[in-house]
Design an enzyme around this catalytic site. Structure first.
Site, PDB file in Angstrom:
ATOM      1  N   ASP A 199       0.874  -1.156   0.030  1.00 36.21           N
ATOM      2  CA  ASP A 199       0.082   0.009  -0.166  1.00 36.21           C
ATOM      3  C   ASP A 199       0.864   1.245  -0.077  1.00 36.21           C
ATOM      4  OD1 ASP A 199      -2.857  -1.204   1.118  1.00 36.21           O
ATOM      5  OD2 ASP A 199      -1.361  -2.329   1.337  1.00 36.21           O
ATOM      6  N   TYR A 229      -2.220   4.457  -6.116  1.00 34.08           N
ATOM      7  CA  TYR A 229      -3.264   5.200  -5.616  1.00 34.08           C
ATOM      8  C   TYR A 229      -3.860   6.213  -6.648  1.00 34.08           C
ATOM      9  CZ  TYR A 229      -3.154   2.619  -1.377  1.00 34.08           C
ATOM     10  OH  TYR A 229      -3.017   1.508  -0.355  1.00 34.08           O
ATOM     11  N   ASN A 282      -6.324  -3.753  -4.560  1.00 36.07           N
ATOM     12  CA  ASN A 282      -7.878  -3.254  -5.101  1.00 36.07           C
ATOM     13  C   ASN A 282      -7.865  -2.000  -5.867  1.00 36.07           C
ATOM     14  OD1 ASN A 282      -7.180  -2.757  -2.210  1.00 36.07           O
ATOM     15  ND2 ASN A 282      -8.997  -1.318  -2.488  1.00 36.07           N
ATOM     16  N   HIS A 364      -3.056  -9.543  -1.706  1.00 39.30           N
ATOM     17  CA  HIS A 364      -3.469  -8.409  -0.950  1.00 39.30           C
ATOM     18  C   HIS A 364      -4.058  -8.228   0.189  1.00 39.30           C
ATOM     19  CE1 HIS A 364      -3.384  -3.946  -1.022  1.00 39.30           C
ATOM     20  NE2 HIS A 364      -4.650  -3.785  -1.100  1.00 39.30           N
ATOM     21  N   HIS A 374     -11.516  -3.179   6.746  1.00 41.17           N
ATOM     22  CA  HIS A 374     -11.552  -4.628   5.936  1.00 41.17           C
ATOM     23  C   HIS A 374     -11.604  -5.643   6.736  1.00 41.17           C
ATOM     24  CE1 HIS A 374     -10.634  -1.758   2.690  1.00 41.17           C
ATOM     25  NE2 HIS A 374      -9.407  -1.437   3.083  1.00 41.17           N
ATOM     26  N   HIS A 401      -3.173  -4.041   2.441  1.00 41.08           N
ATOM     27  CA  HIS A 401      -4.715  -3.589   2.217  1.00 41.08           C
ATOM     28  C   HIS A 401      -5.039  -2.969   3.353  1.00 41.08           C
ATOM     29  CE1 HIS A 401      -8.553  -3.710   0.480  1.00 41.08           C
ATOM     30  NE2 HIS A 401      -9.124  -4.516   1.220  1.00 41.08           N
ATOM     31  N   VAL A 402      -4.856  -3.416   4.575  1.00 40.38           N
ATOM     32  CA  VAL A 402      -5.265  -2.675   5.895  1.00 40.38           C
ATOM     33  C   VAL A 402      -3.878  -1.917   6.279  1.00 40.38           C
ATOM     34  CG1 VAL A 402      -5.684  -2.989   8.503  1.00 40.38           C
ATOM     35  CG2 VAL A 402      -6.649  -4.748   6.822  1.00 40.38           C
ATOM     36  N   HIS A 403      -3.998  -0.538   6.388  1.00 38.06           N
ATOM     37  CA  HIS A 403      -3.144   0.435   6.349  1.00 38.06           C
ATOM     38  C   HIS A 403      -2.352   0.415   8.045  1.00 38.06           C
ATOM     39  CE1 HIS A 403      -5.294   2.432   3.026  1.00 38.06           C
ATOM     40  NE2 HIS A 403      -4.317   1.328   2.617  1.00 38.06           N
TER      41      HIS A 403
END
Length: 550
Positions: A199, A229, A282, A364, A374, A401-403
């Protein structure tokens, strides 16, 4: 004269004992399972400046002329004797009236060799142009520069090579760059350091992550999805921290493709030398006209898809010394009857653990995350694929995915299991959407189950737990036993495989000094205790089920 020899010997012994004590201070997975730990940091002190680099930043501006190469990168093939070199020539275009470049108008040539001033070998490849088109009036369309991919073969493992790329007939060739091939696959042979990041984006936090990561001198970079992004922007270049919040009425989820070019220019000094391996996230979906998706991701990077038998940019495998990496796609079919699952079965069955003892899988969205963001979103993928990865003895799983950062205990089907993989979530590379802070087990933070399925893949598999401490509930009421360490900070990780049973994992926070560790553990394999499936025709359960330590 005084005799300093006894003093020198005593000093050497003292240093040796100190080193042993330092090594002993680093925990091992054999010491686990560890009690859950949450590290809280001051909000104002660790988030940093989650603002995208502007298009005026000199690091993202186009610095070449005409058809000179830019955005140069190296990626691995499936084995150590070959790599891919990629680059872009010509200018991209964005607007209502665009005219794609002819990919055949510029040659794809790499000259390379083991001596900087004697590039005695030459390889040619292929080129392409992709478009991002929208079927609605007023939106700006995009066409890329010419993207080149050339595979170099017949290389010696563990050796440094020099190269330049471009079209010598124009002439338009790059400066000379260098890369080092992976070591030969064997139980005694590994890259020194592998950087893992997720990410990433292109913010000021990203620049800190990349600077910090580069200081650790990795031999390989693995990016576990969500690259630029660009889809946080409208086609007119207007951006936001949250697309759906700021642009709720758009006819289609727009994307500003020049952000991909900015990212490629910013990353070139690093990835033109250090191989980069990417799996889709995503934010790479980027739907356009005729429901086409993932076009930028699939076009800009070279993948060892054909070499690893997948023929897909979404899932593939490669070796890095004695490590076999499996890169999986969470946004295409992962069901047992699908092509990806069948390929995964074949790939796992082909792995010789006497040659590549370590088996690492990445995709991911995480299966094991305790953050509200998420939460249990990829449960359908876990239900389909987890047993297969468990039976074949995957050692470590990396996700993004999870920041935030989270490291699990060894876990299978939400139960502690000493033969199961370690799951490490490292979706904290520095993107504009900022950090995940809230946990699903915090009071009042458990999400509505109907909001949890991934909106792209669909399906609902995240039911209430039926056994264990959370039986009858959708969320735990405390940090789950499978979660060993979690923290909301930007950073990256470094994996150092020492031998066929021990690997050192270190997570580095951006706010720490370059040589300090935020989290560190030795990951220890136990092949004698945890035998793995080697024959895909076996119908019975693996002996590993008999060894489960719940």
């Amino acid at each position: 004269m005084p005799n300093f020899y006894p003093i020198m010997v005593a000093f050497a012994i003292l240093m040796l004992l100190l080193l042993v004590c330092l090594v002993d201070a680093i925990p091992m997975t054999l010491d686990g399972p560890f009690p859950p730990l949450t590290v809280s940091l001051d909000d104002s002190g660790f988030r940093g400046n989650a603002v995208d680099l502007p298009d005026t930043d000199p690091r993202v501006r186009r610095r070449v002329n005409g058809f000179e190469p830019e955005q140069i990168s190296v990626s691995l093939s499936s084995l150590a004797d070959s790599v891919w070199i990629s680059w872009i020539t010509g200018e991209s275009q964005i607007g209502e009236d665009i005219k794609p470049l002819d990919p055949n108008s510029v040659a794809s040539v790499v000259r390379y060799g083991s001596l900087r001033h004697t590039l005695s070998h030459e390889a040619t490849g292929y080129s392409l142009v992709y478009n991002q088109l929208y079927p609605f009036q007023g939106l700006q369309n995009y066409t890329s520069g010419i993207i080149h991919h050339v595979r170099l073969t017949g290389l010696e493992p563990g050796e440094q090579y020099y190269y330049k790329c471009g079209d010598p007939s124009i002439p338009a060739m790059s400066a000379v760059h260098a890369f080092k091939t992976m070591p030969i696959s064997s139980p005694q042979s590994y890259p020194n350091r592998i950087a893992i990041v997720g990410d990433l984006g292109l913010t000021y936090n990203t620049t800190s992550t990349i600077d910090h990561m580069s200081s650790n001198e990795p031999d390989l970079i693995v990016l576990v999805g969500d690259v630029t992004y660009a889809n946080l922007y409208l086609t007119n270049g207007t951006g936001s921290d949250c697309y759906s919040c700021s642009f709720p009425q758009t006819l289609i989820h727009e994307t500003y493709q020049p952000r991909w070019d900015y990212w490629g220019r910013f990353m070139e000094p690093v990835v033109s030398t250090i191989p980069l391996m990417v799996v889709e996230g995503n934010h790479e979906i980027e739907e356009q006209a005729e429901h086409k998706t993932f076009l930028s991701y699939s076009s800009r990077f070279a993948f060892p898809s054909v070499e690893s038998g997948s023929f897909s940019t979404f899932y593939y495998s490669f070796n890095a010394g004695g490590i076999h990496f499996i890169m999986l796609g969470a946004y295409i079919s992962y069901y047992k009857q699908g092509e990806q699952y069948k390929w995964l079965e074949r790939d796992l069955a082909s792995v010789d653990r006497t040659v590549t003892p370590w088996l690492i899988a990445t995709w991911h969205p995480p299966w094991y995350s305790t953050y509200k963001a998420h939460y249990r979103e990829a449960e359908c993928m876990r239900v389909e694929m987890e047993e297969l990865l468990y039976l074949y003895g995957v050692d470590v799983v990396f996700n993004g995915h999870v920041h935030a950062y989270e490291r699990s205990n060894r876990v299978y089907n939400f139960s502690l299991d000493s033969c199961a993989p370690l799951h490490i979530m490292i979706g904290d590379g520095g993107n504009r959407e900022k950090m995940a802070i809230k946990h699903a087990d915090d009071p009042g933070e458990c999400p509505d189950p109907l909001t949890t399925p991934d909106e792209y893949m669909g399906g609902f598999c995240a039911f209430n737990f039926t056994t264990g401490p959370a039986a009858g509930k959708f969320c735990w009421d405390r940090q789950p036993d499978f979660s060993a360490y979690r923290e909301s900070s930007f950073g990256h990780g470094i994996l150092e495989v020492k031998n066929e049973t021990h690997a050192l994992w270190t997570w580095h926070r951006n706010q720490d000094t370059y040589n300090s560790a935020g989290d560190q553990i030795y990951i220890v394999r136990q092949p004698d205790k945890c035998p793995v499936r080697t024959n895909p025709a076996l119908k019975s359960k693996s002996p590993r089920h008999l060894l489960r330590d719940i």
